[in-house]
Motif scaffolding. Structure first.
Motif, PDB file in Angstrom:
ATOM      1  N   SER A 155      22.120  79.755 -59.068  1.00  0.00           N
ATOM      2  CA  SER A 155      22.664  80.574 -57.979  1.00  0.00           C
ATOM      3  C   SER A 155      22.391  82.042 -58.280  1.00  0.00           C
ATOM      4  CB  SER A 155      24.172  80.333 -57.835  1.00  0.00           C
ATOM      5  OG  SER A 155      24.447  78.965 -57.616  1.00  0.00           O
ATOM      6  N   PRO A 156      21.291  82.587 -57.764  1.00  0.00           N
ATOM      7  CA  PRO A 156      20.932  83.977 -58.076  1.00  0.00           C
ATOM      8  C   PRO A 156      22.022  84.970 -57.692  1.00  0.00           C
ATOM      9  CG  PRO A 156      19.111  82.842 -56.993  1.00  0.00           C
ATOM     10  CD  PRO A 156      20.314  81.952 -56.873  1.00  0.00           C
ATOM     11  N   GLY A 157      22.290  85.892 -58.611  1.00  0.00           N
ATOM     12  CA  GLY A 157      23.231  86.962 -58.328  1.00  0.00           C
ATOM     13  C   GLY A 157      24.692  86.565 -58.373  1.00  0.00           C
ATOM     14  N   GLN A 158      25.003  85.391 -58.875  1.00  0.00           N
ATOM     15  CA  GLN A 158      26.390  84.932 -58.943  1.00  0.00           C
ATOM     16  C   GLN A 158      26.830  84.832 -60.400  1.00  0.00           C
ATOM     17  OE1 GLN A 158      27.336  81.363 -56.692  1.00  0.00           O
ATOM     18  NE2 GLN A 158      28.886  80.759 -58.203  1.00  0.00           N
ATOM     19  N   VAL A 159      27.872  85.564 -60.753  1.00  0.00           N
ATOM     20  CA  VAL A 159      28.409  85.495 -62.118  1.00  0.00           C
ATOM     21  C   VAL A 159      29.191  84.194 -62.257  1.00  0.00           C
ATOM     22  CG1 VAL A 159      29.936  86.566 -63.808  1.00  0.00           C
ATOM     23  CG2 VAL A 159      28.487  88.000 -62.352  1.00  0.00           C
ATOM     24  N   GLN A 160      28.834  83.413 -63.281  1.00  0.00           N
ATOM     25  CA  GLN A 160      29.465  82.120 -63.522  1.00  0.00           C
ATOM     26  C   GLN A 160      30.112  82.115 -64.907  1.00  0.00           C
ATOM     27  OE1 GLN A 160      26.727  78.756 -62.433  1.00  0.00           O
ATOM     28  NE2 GLN A 160      25.264  80.397 -61.984  1.00  0.00           N
ATOM     29  N   GLN A 161      31.088  81.266 -65.088  1.00  0.00           N
ATOM     30  CA  GLN A 161      31.709  81.106 -66.401  1.00  0.00           C
ATOM     31  C   GLN A 161      30.909  80.092 -67.189  1.00  0.00           C
ATOM     32  OE1 GLN A 161      34.505  83.139 -66.928  1.00  0.00           O
ATOM     33  NE2 GLN A 161      34.044  82.735 -69.096  1.00  0.00           N
ATOM     34  N   PHE A 162      30.356  80.528 -68.327  1.00  0.00           N
ATOM     35  CA  PHE A 162      29.520  79.655 -69.137  1.00  0.00           C
ATOM     36  C   PHE A 162      30.332  78.969 -70.228  1.00  0.00           C
ATOM     37  CE2 PHE A 162      26.191  79.457 -72.650  1.00  0.00           C
ATOM     38  CZ  PHE A 162      25.705  78.234 -72.236  1.00  0.00           C
ATOM     39  N   THR A 163      31.042  79.757 -71.015  1.00  0.00           N
ATOM     40  CA  THR A 163      31.997  79.262 -72.001  1.00  0.00           C
ATOM     41  C   THR A 163      33.280  80.054 -71.797  1.00  0.00           C
ATOM     42  OG1 THR A 163      31.573  80.858 -73.778  1.00  0.00           O
ATOM     43  CG2 THR A 163      30.067  78.960 -73.637  1.00  0.00           C
ATOM     44  N   PRO A 164      34.369  79.689 -72.476  1.00  0.00           N
ATOM     45  CA  PRO A 164      35.592  80.486 -72.317  1.00  0.00           C
ATOM     46  C   PRO A 164      35.412  81.961 -72.642  1.00  0.00           C
ATOM     47  CG  PRO A 164      36.112  78.387 -73.333  1.00  0.00           C
ATOM     48  CD  PRO A 164      34.613  78.454 -73.253  1.00  0.00           C
ATOM     49  N   ALA A 165      34.418  82.300 -73.473  1.00  0.00           N
ATOM     50  CA  ALA A 165      34.226  83.691 -73.899  1.00  0.00           C
ATOM     51  C   ALA A 165      32.991  84.348 -73.301  1.00  0.00           C
ATOM     52  CB  ALA A 165      34.142  83.755 -75.423  1.00  0.00           C
ATOM     53  N   ILE A 166      32.114  83.588 -72.653  1.00  0.00           N
ATOM     54  CA  ILE A 166      30.842  84.124 -72.170  1.00  0.00           C
ATOM     55  C   ILE A 166      30.636  83.779 -70.703  1.00  0.00           C
ATOM     56  CG2 ILE A 166      28.339  84.187 -72.503  1.00  0.00           C
ATOM     57  CD1 ILE A 166      28.763  83.203 -75.346  1.00  0.00           C
ATOM     58  N   GLU A 167      30.294  84.804 -69.916  1.00  0.00           N
ATOM     59  CA  GLU A 167      29.902  84.591 -68.530  1.00  0.00           C
ATOM     60  C   GLU A 167      28.385  84.496 -68.451  1.00  0.00           C
ATOM     61  OE1 GLU A 167      33.137  86.620 -65.700  1.00  0.00           O
ATOM     62  OE2 GLU A 167      32.243  88.039 -67.121  1.00  0.00           O
ATOM     63  N   ALA A 168      27.870  84.158 -67.280  1.00  0.00           N
ATOM     64  CA  ALA A 168      26.431  84.009 -67.107  1.00  0.00           C
ATOM     65  C   ALA A 168      26.011  84.512 -65.738  1.00  0.00           C
ATOM     66  CB  ALA A 168      26.009  82.558 -67.290  1.00  0.00           C
ATOM     67  N   LEU A 169      24.809  85.071 -65.685  1.00  0.00           N
ATOM     68  CA  LEU A 169      24.214  85.527 -64.433  1.00  0.00           C
ATOM     69  C   LEU A 169      22.788  84.992 -64.368  1.00  0.00           C
ATOM     70  CD1 LEU A 169      24.287  87.355 -61.861  1.00  0.00           C
ATOM     71  CD2 LEU A 169      23.380  89.197 -63.321  1.00  0.00           C
ATOM     72  N   TYR A 170      22.503  84.252 -63.312  1.00  0.00           N
ATOM     73  CA  TYR A 170      21.151  83.721 -63.123  1.00  0.00           C
ATOM     74  C   TYR A 170      20.372  84.645 -62.194  1.00  0.00           C
ATOM     75  CZ  TYR A 170      17.333  80.757 -61.517  1.00  0.00           C
ATOM     76  OH  TYR A 170      16.086  80.267 -61.193  1.00  0.00           O
ATOM     77  N   PRO A 175      28.963  74.253 -77.434  1.00  0.00           N
ATOM     78  CA  PRO A 175      30.361  73.804 -77.338  1.00  0.00           C
ATOM     79  C   PRO A 175      31.143  74.523 -76.249  1.00  0.00           C
ATOM     80  CG  PRO A 175      29.718  74.099 -79.629  1.00  0.00           C
ATOM     81  CD  PRO A 175      28.592  74.635 -78.806  1.00  0.00           C
ATOM     82  N   LEU A 176      31.905  73.758 -75.499  1.00  0.00           N
ATOM     83  CA  LEU A 176      32.797  74.250 -74.446  1.00  0.00           C
ATOM     84  C   LEU A 176      32.050  74.891 -73.272  1.00  0.00           C
ATOM     85  CD1 LEU A 176      35.637  75.862 -76.619  1.00  0.00           C
ATOM     86  CD2 LEU A 176      35.514  73.539 -75.712  1.00  0.00           C
TER      87      LEU A 176
END
Length: 216
Positions: free
Chosen positions: A167-182, A159-160
Motif C-alpha cells: 500500500s504505497p504511502g501508507q504507514v503500517q505497524q510492522f512490529t510493536p516497535a517499528i513502523e513501515a512505509l511502502y 519476531p512479532l
C-alpha cells in the motif's frame, strides 16, 4: 584485620549514575562495533557466487530512526561497494531535503548485498542477514522500496512482525516497535516522469511521520 578504634572504610565507592548522553553514546559505540563486525562477516561470506567483487554494504547512521531498504544494487553501488551511492543516493538526498528530514537520521541498505548478475542467485542465508542488520540499527520506521524488497521482508519471519501490504504511502505497524512505509523502487523513478511522481507521492508521507516524531 580492622584495627580497634579506627572507623571502617566503606567497601564500595559511590557510583555516579550515567547521564542520558553517556548512555546514548554507549549504545552508539556498540552499534558501530556490531555493524563493523557485520561488514566483516559479509566480506568473508562464501555463500554467494560473487567472485572477486565485494558485497555492497549499508550506509548511514548506525542508530538511524529511518531504515531504508531496496532489493538489489545498481552498477554504481556495486562499483563503490556502498548502498544508495550515485544517482539513487543523490535523488534520495534531494527528497530528504525537501521533506526537512535530517540525513543523519537515515540508514540505507539492500536485501541482496551480493553483487551477482542475477539477484535471484543470492543465497537465502545471505538475504536473511537483513534481520541482523535491522536488529543492530533498531530504527523507528523501515521504508521498503519496491515489491521485491517488500516480499523479502515479509518472508524473513522477524519476531512479532505483521505481514505488510503493498500500500504505497501508507504507514503500517510492522512490529510493536517499528513502523513501515511502502514506496515504489526509487531506482525505477530516476528517468520516467510518471514514476517520479508516484515515488514522491508515497515518499513524502515520510516527511509528516518525521515531523510527528517525538523529540528525544
Amino acid at each position: 584485620m580492622q584495627p580497634q578504634g579506627q572507623a571502617r572504610q566503606p567497601s564500595n565507592r559511590t557510583v555516579v549514575p550515567a547521564t542520558d548522553d553517556e548512555i546514548r553514546e554507549k549504545y552508539l559505540e556498540r552499534a558501530i562495533r556490531e555493524l563493523n563486525a557485520f561488514a566483516r562477516e559479509l566480506g568473508e561470506c562464501a555463500l554467494c557466487p560473487r567472485g572477486q567483487l565485494m558485497p555492497v554494504l549499508g550506509s548511514g547512521h548506525p542508530q538511524a530512526d529511518i531504515f531504508m531498504v531496496k532489493y538489489s544494487a545498481l552498477p554504481s553501488e556495486v562499483e563503490e561497494g556502498v548502498a544508495f551511492y550515485g544517482r539513487t543516493g543523490n535523488a534520495l538526498m534531494k527528497s530528504l531535503k525537501r521533506l526537512s528530514i535530517d540525513p543523519l537520521a537515515v540508514y540505507g541498505t539492500l536485501c541482496v548485498k551480493c553483487p551477482v548478475a542475477d539477484p535471484a542467485m543470492a543465497d537465502p542465508a545471505c538475504v536473511a542477514r537483513l534481520v541482523q542488520e535491522l536488529a543492530i540499527v533498531s530504527p523507528s520506521i523501515i521504508v521498503l522500496m519496491g515489491p521485491e524488497a517488500l516480499a523479502v521482508v515479509n518472508e524473513l519471519g522477524i519476531p512479532l512482525s505483521r505481514e505488510l501490504a503493498p500500500s504505497p504511502g501508507q504507514v503500517q505497524q510492522f512490529t510493536p516497535a517499528i513502523e513501515a512505509l511502502y514506496v515504489p523502487n526509487i531506482d525505477e523513478a530516476l528517468d520516467e516522469e510518471r514514476a517520479k511522481r508516484e515515488f514522491w507521492s508515497s515518499f513524502r508521507v515520510l516527511g509528516q511521520w518525521w515531523a510527528d516524531l517525538p523529540p528525544y
